[in-house]
Design a protein around this motif. Structure first.
Motif, PDB file in Angstrom:
ATOM      1  N   PRO A 174       0.619  24.016 -15.513  1.00 52.32           N
ATOM      2  CA  PRO A 174      -0.301  24.893 -16.190  1.00 52.32           C
ATOM      3  C   PRO A 174      -1.605  24.250 -16.202  1.00 52.32           C
ATOM      4  O   PRO A 174      -1.735  22.631 -16.555  1.00 52.32           O
ATOM      5  N   GLY A 175      -2.905  24.690 -15.964  1.00 52.09           N
ATOM      6  CA  GLY A 175      -3.855  24.412 -16.143  1.00 52.09           C
ATOM      7  C   GLY A 175      -4.172  23.265 -15.150  1.00 52.09           C
ATOM      8  O   GLY A 175      -5.238  23.214 -14.700  1.00 52.09           O
ATOM      9  N   ALA A 176      -3.043  23.313 -14.104  1.00 54.74           N
ATOM     10  CA  ALA A 176      -3.820  22.855 -12.820  1.00 54.74           C
ATOM     11  C   ALA A 176      -4.784  23.653 -11.422  1.00 54.74           C
ATOM     12  O   ALA A 176      -4.994  24.911 -11.802  1.00 54.74           O
ATOM     13  N   GLU A 177      -5.658  22.776 -11.040  1.00 54.53           N
ATOM     14  CA  GLU A 177      -6.377  23.538 -10.130  1.00 54.53           C
ATOM     15  C   GLU A 177      -5.776  24.316  -9.141  1.00 54.53           C
ATOM     16  O   GLU A 177      -5.420  23.101  -8.286  1.00 54.53           O
ATOM     17  N   VAL A 178      -6.269  25.608  -8.390  1.00 50.09           N
ATOM     18  CA  VAL A 178      -5.229  25.662  -6.849  1.00 50.09           C
ATOM     19  C   VAL A 178      -5.921  26.606  -6.133  1.00 50.09           C
ATOM     20  O   VAL A 178      -6.836  28.132  -7.064  1.00 50.09           O
ATOM     21  N   PRO A 179      -6.108  26.765  -5.426  1.00 48.43           N
ATOM     22  CA  PRO A 179      -6.629  28.324  -4.642  1.00 48.43           C
ATOM     23  C   PRO A 179      -6.262  29.351  -4.637  1.00 48.43           C
ATOM     24  O   PRO A 179      -4.820  29.243  -5.620  1.00 48.43           O
ATOM     25  N   ARG A 180      -7.183  30.734  -4.960  1.00 46.67           N
ATOM     26  CA  ARG A 180      -6.298  31.934  -5.138  1.00 46.67           C
ATOM     27  C   ARG A 180      -5.049  31.964  -3.513  1.00 46.67           C
ATOM     28  O   ARG A 180      -5.381  31.723  -2.918  1.00 46.67           O
ATOM     29  N   ASP A 181      -4.341  32.769  -4.416  1.00 46.90           N
ATOM     30  CA  ASP A 181      -2.876  32.942  -3.491  1.00 46.90           C
ATOM     31  C   ASP A 181      -1.892  32.478  -2.998  1.00 46.90           C
ATOM     32  O   ASP A 181      -1.471  31.959  -2.070  1.00 46.90           O
ATOM     33  N   SER A 182      -2.314  31.132  -4.140  1.00 49.82           N
ATOM     34  CA  SER A 182      -1.255  30.016  -4.142  1.00 49.82           C
ATOM     35  C   SER A 182      -0.412  29.793  -4.211  1.00 49.82           C
ATOM     36  O   SER A 182       0.225  31.113  -4.795  1.00 49.82           O
ATOM     37  N   MET A 183       0.714  29.699  -3.649  1.00 51.60           N
ATOM     38  CA  MET A 183       2.478  29.744  -4.218  1.00 51.60           C
ATOM     39  C   MET A 183       2.968  28.772  -5.617  1.00 51.60           C
ATOM     40  O   MET A 183       2.375  27.559  -5.746  1.00 51.60           O
ATOM     41  N   VAL A 184       3.235  29.391  -6.758  1.00 54.88           N
ATOM     42  CA  VAL A 184       3.448  28.811  -8.382  1.00 54.88           C
ATOM     43  C   VAL A 184       5.411  28.916  -7.740  1.00 54.88           C
ATOM     44  O   VAL A 184       5.508  30.151  -8.260  1.00 54.88           O
TER      45      VAL A 184
END
Length: 104
Positions: A48-58
């Motif tokens: 939680p809180g990690a910066e990722v680009p939109r449409d990233s896989m979690v």
């Protein structure tokens, strides 16, 4: 965009939270993830809180991996942990303060 905290959410709530943040969920331990409703998320990556680009896989998991969490078998630990806490606070009992009662 920041990854929301999904741990502790039910599957359906995790899907909604990810969708509202523009993220895609993948549950490696549940091939039927799209049907999962009330199981709770126990782990996620990225954190939680990690910066990722939109449409990233979690990635999310509903079961703890081998040797993680869960009840397991409860056996005495050897060597035993050191005594402490209140036991250190108490005075040693006086000799014969607890007499032995014989039923013979």
């Amino acid at each position: 965009m920041r990854v929301p905290r999904l741990v502790g959410l039910m599957a359906m709530d995790a899907r909604e939270a990810a969708k509202s943040h523009g993220l895609v969920l993948n549950a490696p331990d549940r091939p039927d993830f799209h049907l999962t409703v009330v199981d709770y998320v126990v782990r996620q990556y990225p954190q939680p809180g990690a910066e990722v680009p939109r449409d990233s896989m979690v990635y999310i998991w509903f079961d703890f991996g081998e040797g993680e969490g869960g009840g397991g078998i409860r056996e005495p630990r050897i060597p035993r942990p050191p005594s402490g806490g209140l036991r250190r606070e108490l005075d040693e009992p006086e000799e014969d303060s607890y007499p032995v009662v014989s039923s013979a």
